[in-house]
Design a protein around this motif. Structure first.
Motif, PDB file in Angstrom:
ATOM      1  N   LEU A 197      48.528  99.199  67.653  1.00 26.56           N
ATOM      2  CA  LEU A 197      47.278  99.566  66.678  1.00 26.56           C
ATOM      3  C   LEU A 197      47.073  98.426  65.795  1.00 26.56           C
ATOM      4  N   GLY A 198      47.913  97.329  65.849  1.00 27.62           N
ATOM      5  CA  GLY A 198      47.734  96.186  65.111  1.00 27.62           C
ATOM      6  C   GLY A 198      47.778  96.515  63.471  1.00 27.62           C
ATOM      7  N   VAL A 199      48.649  97.453  63.313  1.00 29.25           N
ATOM      8  CA  VAL A 199      49.006  97.953  62.044  1.00 29.25           C
ATOM      9  C   VAL A 199      50.022  97.447  61.459  1.00 29.25           C
ATOM     10  N   SER A 200      50.399  96.992  60.409  1.00 22.09           N
ATOM     11  CA  SER A 200      51.770  96.328  59.558  1.00 22.09           C
ATOM     12  C   SER A 200      51.960  97.265  58.551  1.00 22.09           C
ATOM     13  N   LEU A 201      53.252  98.000  58.538  1.00 19.85           N
ATOM     14  CA  LEU A 201      53.624  98.481  57.292  1.00 19.85           C
ATOM     15  C   LEU A 201      54.251  97.504  56.302  1.00 19.85           C
ATOM     16  N   GLY A 202      54.514  96.169  56.719  1.00 18.29           N
ATOM     17  CA  GLY A 202      55.417  95.296  55.840  1.00 18.29           C
ATOM     18  C   GLY A 202      56.869  95.368  56.507  1.00 18.29           C
ATOM     19  N   THR A 203      57.644  94.596  55.722  1.00 20.08           N
ATOM     20  CA  THR A 203      58.989  94.404  56.010  1.00 20.08           C
ATOM     21  C   THR A 203      59.811  95.460  55.093  1.00 20.08           C
ATOM     22  N   GLY A 204      61.015  95.626  55.421  1.00 22.38           N
ATOM     23  CA  GLY A 204      62.034  96.205  54.575  1.00 22.38           C
ATOM     24  C   GLY A 204      62.524  97.564  55.086  1.00 22.38           C
ATOM     25  N   VAL A 205      63.381  98.123  54.374  1.00 24.62           N
ATOM     26  CA  VAL A 205      63.985  99.342  54.809  1.00 24.62           C
ATOM     27  C   VAL A 205      62.942 100.445  54.874  1.00 24.62           C
ATOM     28  N   ILE A 206      62.174 100.721  53.702  1.00 26.41           N
ATOM     29  CA  ILE A 206      61.245 101.809  53.681  1.00 26.41           C
ATOM     30  C   ILE A 206      60.233 101.573  54.660  1.00 26.41           C
ATOM     31  N   ALA A 207      59.688 100.656  55.045  1.00 24.40           N
ATOM     32  CA  ALA A 207      58.810 100.256  56.079  1.00 24.40           C
ATOM     33  C   ALA A 207      59.374 100.570  57.327  1.00 24.40           C
ATOM     34  N   ASN A 208      60.723 100.238  57.826  1.00 25.34           N
ATOM     35  CA  ASN A 208      61.215 100.673  58.779  1.00 25.34           C
ATOM     36  C   ASN A 208      61.523 102.108  58.886  1.00 25.34           C
ATOM     37  N   ILE A 209      61.859 102.844  57.863  1.00 24.58           N
ATOM     38  CA  ILE A 209      62.150 104.168  57.843  1.00 24.58           C
ATOM     39  C   ILE A 209      60.827 105.079  58.253  1.00 24.58           C
ATOM     40  N   ILE A 210      59.829 104.517  57.467  1.00 20.91           N
ATOM     41  CA  ILE A 210      58.485 105.087  57.689  1.00 20.91           C
ATOM     42  C   ILE A 210      57.950 104.981  59.140  1.00 20.91           C
ATOM     43  N   SER A 211      58.002 103.908  59.926  1.00 14.41           N
ATOM     44  CA  SER A 211      57.779 103.802  61.114  1.00 14.41           C
ATOM     45  C   SER A 211      58.475 104.442  62.197  1.00 14.41           C
ATOM     46  N   ALA A 212      59.945 104.546  61.546  1.00 17.60           N
ATOM     47  CA  ALA A 212      60.708 105.284  62.473  1.00 17.60           C
ATOM     48  C   ALA A 212      60.563 106.937  62.651  1.00 17.60           C
ATOM     49  N   VAL A 213      60.000 107.391  61.391  1.00 14.37           N
ATOM     50  CA  VAL A 213      60.087 108.732  61.096  1.00 14.37           C
ATOM     51  C   VAL A 213      58.617 109.268  61.721  1.00 14.37           C
ATOM     52  N   ILE A 214      57.691 108.285  61.921  1.00 11.44           N
ATOM     53  CA  ILE A 214      56.241 108.598  62.528  1.00 11.44           C
ATOM     54  C   ILE A 214      56.511 108.582  64.122  1.00 11.44           C
ATOM     55  N   GLY A 215      57.350 107.599  64.438  1.00 17.19           N
ATOM     56  CA  GLY A 215      57.775 107.442  66.064  1.00 17.19           C
ATOM     57  C   GLY A 215      58.535 108.747  66.328  1.00 17.19           C
ATOM     58  N   ALA A 216      59.319 109.201  65.253  1.00 17.81           N
ATOM     59  CA  ALA A 216      60.358 110.096  65.969  1.00 17.81           C
ATOM     60  C   ALA A 216      59.155 111.568  65.996  1.00 17.81           C
ATOM     61  N   LEU A 217      58.347 111.741  64.838  1.00 13.99           N
ATOM     62  CA  LEU A 217      57.317 112.833  64.907  1.00 13.99           C
ATOM     63  C   LEU A 217      56.770 112.668  66.323  1.00 13.99           C
ATOM     64  N   VAL A 218      56.254 111.590  66.867  1.00 18.53           N
ATOM     65  CA  VAL A 218      55.486 111.481  67.989  1.00 18.53           C
ATOM     66  C   VAL A 218      56.383 112.160  69.061  1.00 18.53           C
ATOM     67  N   ILE A 219      57.611 111.713  69.130  1.00 21.66           N
ATOM     68  CA  ILE A 219      58.557 112.247  70.242  1.00 21.66           C
ATOM     69  C   ILE A 219      58.782 113.876  70.016  1.00 21.66           C
ATOM     70  N   LEU A 220      59.017 114.272  68.674  1.00 21.32           N
ATOM     71  CA  LEU A 220      59.237 115.839  68.499  1.00 21.32           C
ATOM     72  C   LEU A 220      57.976 116.397  68.974  1.00 21.32           C
ATOM     73  N   PHE A 221      56.721 116.057  68.729  1.00 19.27           N
ATOM     74  CA  PHE A 221      55.448 116.614  69.167  1.00 19.27           C
ATOM     75  C   PHE A 221      55.515 116.856  70.703  1.00 19.27           C
ATOM     76  N   LEU A 222      55.848 115.633  71.237  1.00 17.82           N
ATOM     77  CA  LEU A 222      55.928 115.644  72.617  1.00 17.82           C
ATOM     78  C   LEU A 222      56.752 116.559  73.463  1.00 17.82           C
ATOM     79  N   VAL A 223      57.916 116.614  72.874  1.00 20.39           N
ATOM     80  CA  VAL A 223      59.206 117.578  73.192  1.00 20.39           C
ATOM     81  C   VAL A 223      58.759 118.972  72.902  1.00 20.39           C
ATOM     82  N   SER A 224      58.162 119.389  71.965  1.00 16.39           N
ATOM     83  CA  SER A 224      57.605 120.615  71.527  1.00 16.39           C
ATOM     84  C   SER A 224      56.424 121.086  72.601  1.00 16.39           C
ATOM     85  N   PHE A 225      55.671 120.135  72.876  1.00 15.93           N
ATOM     86  CA  PHE A 225      54.528 120.212  73.856  1.00 15.93           C
ATOM     87  C   PHE A 225      55.077 120.593  75.261  1.00 15.93           C
TER      88      PHE A 225
END
Length: 82
Positions: A50-78
């Motif tokens: 998408l060309g979006v950057s959350l920046g660098t650091g631990v918080i940005a990595n956690i936010i990115s991972a949480v959003i990715g995990a939510l996508v996975i959980l959504f697909l699993v529930s679907f």
């Protein structure tokens, strides 16, 4: 050791947070770590595509991972519903 420990800790935090956000989708400690690590990969790919950057650091990595995990959980529930 830090190279292996860092993704596991980020994955555990992200998987736990995603399980808390999407109630009833927690998979236990090991499952949350796996969902979080895979979610980090999905989140990084998704934000990069998408060309979006959350920046660098631990918080940005956690936010990115949480959003990715939510996508996975959504697909699993679907998939479970069908």
């Amino acid at each position: 050791m830090n190279g292996v420990l860092y993704p596991i800790i980020i994955g555990a935090i992200a998987g736990w947070l995603a399980g808390e956000i999407k109630r009833g989708m927690g998979f236990g400690l090991i499952g949350n770590i796996i969902v979080g690590i895979i979610g980090a990969v999905v989140g990084n790919w998704l934000f990069g595509a998408l060309g979006v950057s959350l920046g660098t650091g631990v918080i940005a990595n956690i936010i990115s991972a949480v959003i990715g995990a939510l996508v996975i959980l959504f697909l699993v529930s679907f998939i479970k519903r069908t």
